[in-house]
Scaffold this active site. Structure first.
Site, PDB file in Angstrom:
ATOM      1  N   CYS A  65     -15.826 -10.211   7.296  1.00 12.93           N
ATOM      2  CA  CYS A  65     -16.215 -10.002   5.868  1.00 12.93           C
ATOM      3  C   CYS A  65     -15.131 -10.041   4.827  1.00 12.93           C
ATOM      4  CB  CYS A  65     -16.628  -8.487   5.941  1.00 12.93           C
ATOM      5  SG  CYS A  65     -17.989  -8.149   7.086  1.00 12.93           S
ATOM      6  N   HIS A 101     -16.906  -5.324  -1.143  1.00 14.41           N
ATOM      7  CA  HIS A 101     -17.896  -5.891   0.294  1.00 14.41           C
ATOM      8  C   HIS A 101     -19.036  -4.866   0.177  1.00 14.41           C
ATOM      9  CE1 HIS A 101     -19.420  -7.315   3.706  1.00 14.41           C
ATOM     10  NE2 HIS A 101     -19.003  -6.457   4.516  1.00 14.41           N
ATOM     11  N   ASN A 146     -25.532  -6.363   4.429  1.00 15.87           N
ATOM     12  CA  ASN A 146     -24.358  -6.858   4.588  1.00 15.87           C
ATOM     13  C   ASN A 146     -24.441  -8.436   4.906  1.00 15.87           C
ATOM     14  OD1 ASN A 146     -21.686  -7.322   5.566  1.00 15.87           O
ATOM     15  ND2 ASN A 146     -21.533  -5.501   6.586  1.00 15.87           N
TER      16      ASN A 146
HETATM   17  N1  ACO Z   1     -32.439   4.825  12.447  1.00 11.43           N
HETATM   18  C1  ACO Z   1     -32.457   6.079  12.701  1.00 11.43           C
HETATM   19  N2  ACO Z   1     -31.591   6.643  13.202  1.00 11.43           N
HETATM   20  C2  ACO Z   1     -30.272   6.143  13.513  1.00 11.43           C
HETATM   21  C3  ACO Z   1     -30.294   4.843  13.378  1.00 11.43           C
HETATM   22  C4  ACO Z   1     -31.252   4.017  12.701  1.00 11.43           C
HETATM   23  N3  ACO Z   1     -31.206   2.906  12.310  1.00 11.43           N
HETATM   24  N4  ACO Z   1     -29.070   4.430  13.596  1.00 11.43           N
HETATM   25  C5  ACO Z   1     -28.501   5.403  14.182  1.00 11.43           C
HETATM   26  N5  ACO Z   1     -29.043   6.336  14.301  1.00 11.43           N
HETATM   27  C6  ACO Z   1     -28.974   7.834  14.618  1.00 11.43           C
HETATM   28  C7  ACO Z   1     -27.809   8.078  15.720  1.00 11.43           C
HETATM   29  O1  ACO Z   1     -28.342   7.889  16.950  1.00 11.43           O
HETATM   30  C8  ACO Z   1     -27.205   9.326  15.525  1.00 11.43           C
HETATM   31  O2  ACO Z   1     -28.317  10.083  16.095  1.00 11.43           O
HETATM   32  P1  ACO Z   1     -27.770  11.398  16.803  1.00 11.43           P
HETATM   33  O3  ACO Z   1     -27.073  12.262  16.024  1.00 11.43           O
HETATM   34  O4  ACO Z   1     -28.890  12.155  17.679  1.00 11.43           O
HETATM   35  O5  ACO Z   1     -26.829  10.718  18.096  1.00 11.43           O
HETATM   36  C9  ACO Z   1     -27.529   9.379  14.026  1.00 11.43           C
HETATM   37  O6  ACO Z   1     -28.449   8.789  13.480  1.00 11.43           O
HETATM   38  C10 ACO Z   1     -26.248   9.504  13.197  1.00 11.43           C
HETATM   39  O7  ACO Z   1     -25.735   8.307  13.435  1.00 11.43           O
HETATM   40  P2  ACO Z   1     -24.289   7.838  13.075  1.00 11.43           P
HETATM   41  O8  ACO Z   1     -23.775   6.343  13.810  1.00 11.43           O
HETATM   42  O9  ACO Z   1     -23.359   8.928  13.236  1.00 11.43           O
HETATM   43  O10 ACO Z   1     -24.533   7.357  11.518  1.00 11.43           O
HETATM   44  P3  ACO Z   1     -23.637   7.105  10.369  1.00 11.43           P
HETATM   45  O11 ACO Z   1     -24.095   8.132   9.399  1.00 11.43           O
HETATM   46  O12 ACO Z   1     -22.173   7.020  10.714  1.00 11.43           O
HETATM   47  O13 ACO Z   1     -24.343   5.726   9.990  1.00 11.43           O
HETATM   48  C11 ACO Z   1     -23.931   3.585  10.014  1.00 11.43           C
HETATM   49  C12 ACO Z   1     -24.157   4.606  10.866  1.00 11.43           C
HETATM   50  C13 ACO Z   1     -24.839   3.155   8.858  1.00 11.43           C
HETATM   51  C14 ACO Z   1     -23.751   2.277  10.897  1.00 11.43           C
HETATM   52  C15 ACO Z   1     -22.485   3.652   9.263  1.00 11.43           C
HETATM   53  O14 ACO Z   1     -21.451   4.306  10.320  1.00 11.43           O
HETATM   54  C16 ACO Z   1     -21.668   2.603   8.802  1.00 11.43           C
HETATM   55  O15 ACO Z   1     -22.306   1.987   7.725  1.00 11.43           O
HETATM   56  N6  ACO Z   1     -20.789   2.032   9.172  1.00 11.43           N
HETATM   57  C17 ACO Z   1     -20.103   0.951   8.855  1.00 11.43           C
HETATM   58  C18 ACO Z   1     -20.553  -0.546   9.388  1.00 11.43           C
HETATM   59  C19 ACO Z   1     -19.894  -1.603   8.605  1.00 11.43           C
HETATM   60  O16 ACO Z   1     -19.948  -1.864   7.515  1.00 11.43           O
HETATM   61  N7  ACO Z   1     -19.950  -2.711   9.550  1.00 11.43           N
HETATM   62  C20 ACO Z   1     -19.655  -3.933   8.958  1.00 11.43           C
HETATM   63  C21 ACO Z   1     -18.381  -4.369   8.996  1.00 11.43           C
HETATM   64  S1  ACO Z   1     -18.270  -5.622   8.111  1.00 11.43           S
HETATM   65  C22 ACO Z   1     -18.149  -7.078   9.528  1.00 11.43           C
HETATM   66  O17 ACO Z   1     -17.039  -7.441   9.706  1.00 11.43           O
HETATM   67  C23 ACO Z   1     -19.357  -7.635   9.877  1.00 11.43           C
END
Ligand code: ACO
Length: 335
Positions: free
Chosen positions: A120, A260, A290
């Site tokens: 990214c 980003h 993204n």
């Molecule tokens: N729908 C419903 N529930 C979900 C989903 C979904 N799509 N995904 C996860 N959950 C659940 C999980 O299982 C968890 O449940 P649990 O507590 O019962 O285990 C709960 O929701 C919370 O999950 P978290 O992973 O803690 O949620 P978080 O608030 O961290 O959000 C996310 C997840 C959106 C992925 C966030 O961590 C994020 O944006 N991280 C950065 C990712 C990113 O930007 N990646 C790209 C990098 S760039 C590149 O180089 C490609």
């Protein structure tokens, strides 16, 4: 990396283009594939929909269309381009480079061409690399393209990641510009110890493709979302401050921040750390998700098209990605 040394030419973006596939995937579409909800995706990420390339479309197709728009805006003929750099983590194939395929599509017959892999952060890395050639006078016109077809490497059974990504491409034409305009500073960085946080485990020379890797779905993206989130906030805030310091500017001088487009909560946390008002931060991830390296140039192109940026404005581009990598650039807008 400070560019504005007296014997170097000032370099800026003189043309921009974005191209997005037509097909949309809404949060409601995703609810048919995985256990998720429109509300969860919207509140946790800010994303409503993203674009998806067709089965026939690859990164070079998207990149070529964005590049054609950027060349048209810059009023530059393809045959006058000296160098093409394509930033991508979803190349058409291992080799030839996607940049060579774009070069062929454009008819940019005299251009050298290579790909750059910084996930990214790729567009920022490619701007920094490309601008060196123009700054030194080695080349007059460099075309930087960021093109991604992430929907083809996403595991559509993994609700943690499949909701985040979309396809698209952006391109920028770099040329020499008036002194003290264009790029005022870059800051780039990497921390390879975080490489496992976000990767495609198989298909490379470490774990070549075989029946087992396909069965185990190891050709798809895997991510530790929480850890990437924490890294992203700190890395984006730190690199932004470094780039501003190198340019001799502070946050108050900025007309616009183009981050980003990964997650509105990440962007909001960075905005607060930098003490910027919300109206100075450009966000379009609600419509595109993204798009990895393509997110920043697509957002920049939209910001310009919507009249959000004006000649003489100071802006900051900042990103983070797999690697781990990060980067930022401070610019005085020239077109
Ligand atoms: N729908 C419903 N529930 C979900 C989903 C979904 N799509 N995904 C996860 N959950 C659940 C999980 O299982 C968890 O449940 P649990 O507590 O019962 O285990 C709960 O929701 C919370 O999950 P978290 O992973 O803690 O949620 P978080 O608030 O961290 O959000 C996310 C997840 C959106 C992925 C966030 O961590 C994020 O944006 N991280 C950065 C990712 C990113 O930007 N990646 C790209 C990098 S760039 C590149 O180089 C490609």
């Amino acid at each position: 990396m400070k560019l504005m040394v007296s014997n170097l030419r000032a370099v800026g973006i003189v043309g921009l283009g974005a191209w997005l596939p037509e097909q949309k995937i809404t949060n409601h579409d995703l609810m048919k594939l995985v256990d998720t909800s429109d509300q969860w995706i919207l509140t946790r990420t800010g994303i409503s929909e993203r674009r998806k390339a067709s089965a026939e479309e690859a990164a070079s197709d998207l990149g070529t269309k964005a590049a054609q728009k950027a060349l048209a805006m810059a009023k530059v003929k393809a045959e006058d381009v000296d160098l093409i750099i394509v930033a991508t983590v979803t190349p058409d194939m291992f080799f030839p480079a996607t940049a060579c395929l774009v070069q062929k599509n454009l008819g940019a017959v005299k251009a050298a061409a290579f790909d750059l892999s910084a996930a990214c952060s790729g567009f920022l890395y490619a701007l920094a690399v490309g601008s060196q050639f123009v700054a030194t006078g080695a080349y007059d016109t460099v075309l930087v393209v960021a093109a991604e077809v992430l929907t083809k490497i996403v595991n559509w059974e993994d609700r943690h990641s499949c909701i985040l990504f979309g396809d698209g491409a952006g391109a920028a034409v770099l040329q020499a510009v008036e002194k003290d305009t264009g790029f005022l500073s870059f800051d780039l960085g990497a921390d390879g110890t975080g490489g496992d946080l976000l990767k495609v485990p198989a298909g490379g020379s470490r774990k070549p493709a075989c029946q087992e890797t396909v069965q185990n779905k190891e050709h798809f993206l895997v991510m530790s979302g929480n850890e990437v989130f924490k890294f992203a906030v700190k890395a984006m805030a730190d690199t932004s401050l470094k780039a501003l310091e190198k340019a001799g500017l502070s946050q108050e001088d900025l007309a616009c921040l183009i981050p980003h487009q990964a997650n509105t909560r990440i962007i909001e946390a960075v905005r607060k750390r930098l003490g910027l008002p919300a109206e100075k931060v450009f966000i379009n991830l609600d419509r595109y998700g993204n798009m990895s390296s393509a997110s920043i140039p697509v957002a920049l192109a939209e910001a310009v098209e919507k009249g959000y940026l004006h000649k003489g404005d100071l802006l900051l581009l900042v990103g983070f990605g797999a690697g781990l990598t990060w980067g930022s650039a401070v610019m005085k807008w020239v077109v």
